[in-house]
Design an enzyme around this catalytic site. Structure first.
Site, mmCIF file in Angstrom:
data_model
loop_
_atom_site.group_PDB
_atom_site.id
_atom_site.type_symbol
_atom_site.label_atom_id
_atom_site.label_comp_id
_atom_site.label_asym_id
_atom_site.label_seq_id
_atom_site.Cartn_x
_atom_site.Cartn_y
_atom_site.Cartn_z
ATOM 1 N N GLY A 51 49.343 41.775 27.817
ATOM 2 C CA GLY A 51 50.485 41.745 26.911
ATOM 3 C C GLY A 51 50.071 42.266 25.544
ATOM 4 N N HIS A 52 49.351 43.373 25.573
ATOM 5 C CA HIS A 52 48.930 44.000 24.327
ATOM 6 C C HIS A 52 48.447 45.426 24.601
ATOM 7 C CE1 HIS A 52 44.771 43.361 25.547
ATOM 8 N NE2 HIS A 52 45.054 42.101 25.777
ATOM 9 N N ALA A 53 48.243 46.169 23.514
ATOM 10 C CA ALA A 53 47.634 47.504 23.598
ATOM 11 C C ALA A 53 46.494 47.551 22.595
ATOM 12 C CB ALA A 53 48.660 48.581 23.278
ATOM 13 N N ARG A 98 49.303 46.958 28.321
ATOM 14 C CA ARG A 98 48.933 46.463 29.643
ATOM 15 C C ARG A 98 49.330 45.005 29.837
ATOM 16 N NH1 ARG A 98 43.708 46.817 27.817
ATOM 17 N NH2 ARG A 98 44.621 48.621 26.788
#
Ligand code: TYD
Length: 136
Positions: A51-53, A98
């Site tokens: 839950g981040h890039a 992702r």
């Protein structure tokens, strides 16, 4: 970065009746030097990770045991990968959102990373990530 640069890399597998062996060398089987290794384990059923890039980090994600899914999103397209082989790794380039889910019981997710941990390298908010993608 586009999703097209992310791919599953087949790692060397030395098959042996005593048990198989796979190795990963920075700059050889994968296109970066390894600065950090971390792993997710004891993941409860139904849990979601990621839950981040990352702004600059490149990673290789390997299902060391069991299986899970990785959803990659470059801001224009999303693709779901199912990882369940310890001799394959998913290359995740910078500027890719992702999410990891669908963890099987007892699964272990190992991540090789091109840099040390740096919270400043994260986009943890999807809207901020999309804003940055559009600026590029
Ligand atoms: P995070 O990257 O959000 O985990 P996920 O793999 O689910 O995306 O990290 C969770 C927590 O762990 C967060 O507080 C930062 C910390 N952390 C480190 O201290 N070092 C690391 O190398 C990593 C990956 C996370």
């Amino acid at each position: 970065m586009t999703l097209a640069l992310c791919r599953v890399i087949d790692l060397p597998k030395i098959s042996d009746p005593r048990g198989n062996l796979t190795f990963i060398e920075g700059g050889r089987q994968i296109p970066f030097d390894i600065q950090r290794v971390y792993y997710l384990y004891d993941v409860p059923g139904g849990a979601e990770r990621g839950g981040h890039a990352h702004k600059g980090l490149t990673q290789l994600i390997v299902a060391m045991s069991g299986s899970f899914d990785v959803v990659l999103d470059d801001g224009g397209r999303r693709q779901r990968f199912h990882l369940n082989r310890s001799y394959q790794g998913l290359l995740v380039c910078p500027m890719i959102w992702r999410e990891l889910d669908n963890f099987s019981s007892g699964s272990v997710c190992m991540v090789l990373a091109s840099n040390l941990y740096d919270e400043e390298d994260y986009y943890r908010n999807y809207d901020d990530f999309m804003h940055a993608v559009k600026q590029r």
